[in-house]
Design a protein around this motif. Sequence first.
Motif, PDB file in Angstrom:
ATOM      1  N   GLY A  56       0.683  -1.156  -0.014  1.00  0.00           N
ATOM      2  CA  GLY A  56       0.102  -0.043  -0.067  1.00  0.00           C
ATOM      3  C   GLY A  56       0.707   1.364   0.017  1.00  0.00           C
ATOM      4  N   SER A  59      -0.539   5.017   1.419  1.00  0.00           N
ATOM      5  CA  SER A  59      -1.934   5.511   0.673  1.00  0.00           C
ATOM      6  C   SER A  59      -2.917   4.635   1.133  1.00  0.00           C
ATOM      7  N   THR A  60      -3.148   3.843   1.561  1.00  0.00           N
ATOM      8  CA  THR A  60      -4.045   2.874   1.990  1.00  0.00           C
ATOM      9  C   THR A  60      -4.117   2.380   3.262  1.00  0.00           C
ATOM     10  N   ASP A  61      -5.175   1.987   3.885  1.00  0.00           N
ATOM     11  CA  ASP A  61      -5.373   1.397   5.324  1.00  0.00           C
ATOM     12  C   ASP A  61      -5.015  -0.098   5.090  1.00  0.00           C
TER      13      ASP A  61
END
Length: 208
Positions: free
Chosen positions: A177, A206-208
């Motif tokens: 991510g 950029s992501t969980d």
Amino acid sequence: MSSQRDRWAELTGGQAGEEYALRFARLAESGHDIHGEAAFCDALLKPAVRVLDAGCGTGRIAIRLAVLGHLCTGVDLDRSMLAVARRNAPDQEWLHGDLARLDDLGLEPGFDLALAAGNVIPLLAPGTGPAVVRQLAAVLSIGGLLVTGMGLDAEHLPLPEPTVTLTEFDQWCTQAGLTLRQRFATWDGDPYRPDGGYAVSVHSRSTD
């Protein structure tokens, strides 16, 4: 801890702390700037944020970042290196641990930057690179940065040949991510060249 020794331990036997610290002390005494990595990271950060120095060694970078006002935690598997870090900065947090099992340390997530300098990535235990990148990504805040520096050829590594390519490393980051934001040839910010032997990379979560 992983059962396979990392390449750094294979090279040094886990007893290089004092020698490594002396090397940089001599460089500093001769007028060399030994704080390039810290200056590079500081320029990316807001004041007084959380930094994880992954593979912190003797603490040279984390100690400098703390002087610059950041809240630094260092993690390393080499006890001889950590002994030097703890002696030089006893009030900082120094943790003994395997980067492939970072979650075992109970770190509070939300670090603004994780740093893996000093060829940490190429010197990992074989096969653990993707897991280490996942672990580092997991402790970052959304938008947090993973900053790495690694040699890409024998001239820039304490090894006869590279152990990972940038393409492979970027794939590990994407799977974790992370998105590549910047890449340089040196900690001074010189432009990266595909035929160069060293890369300083900045990825962001950029992501969980």
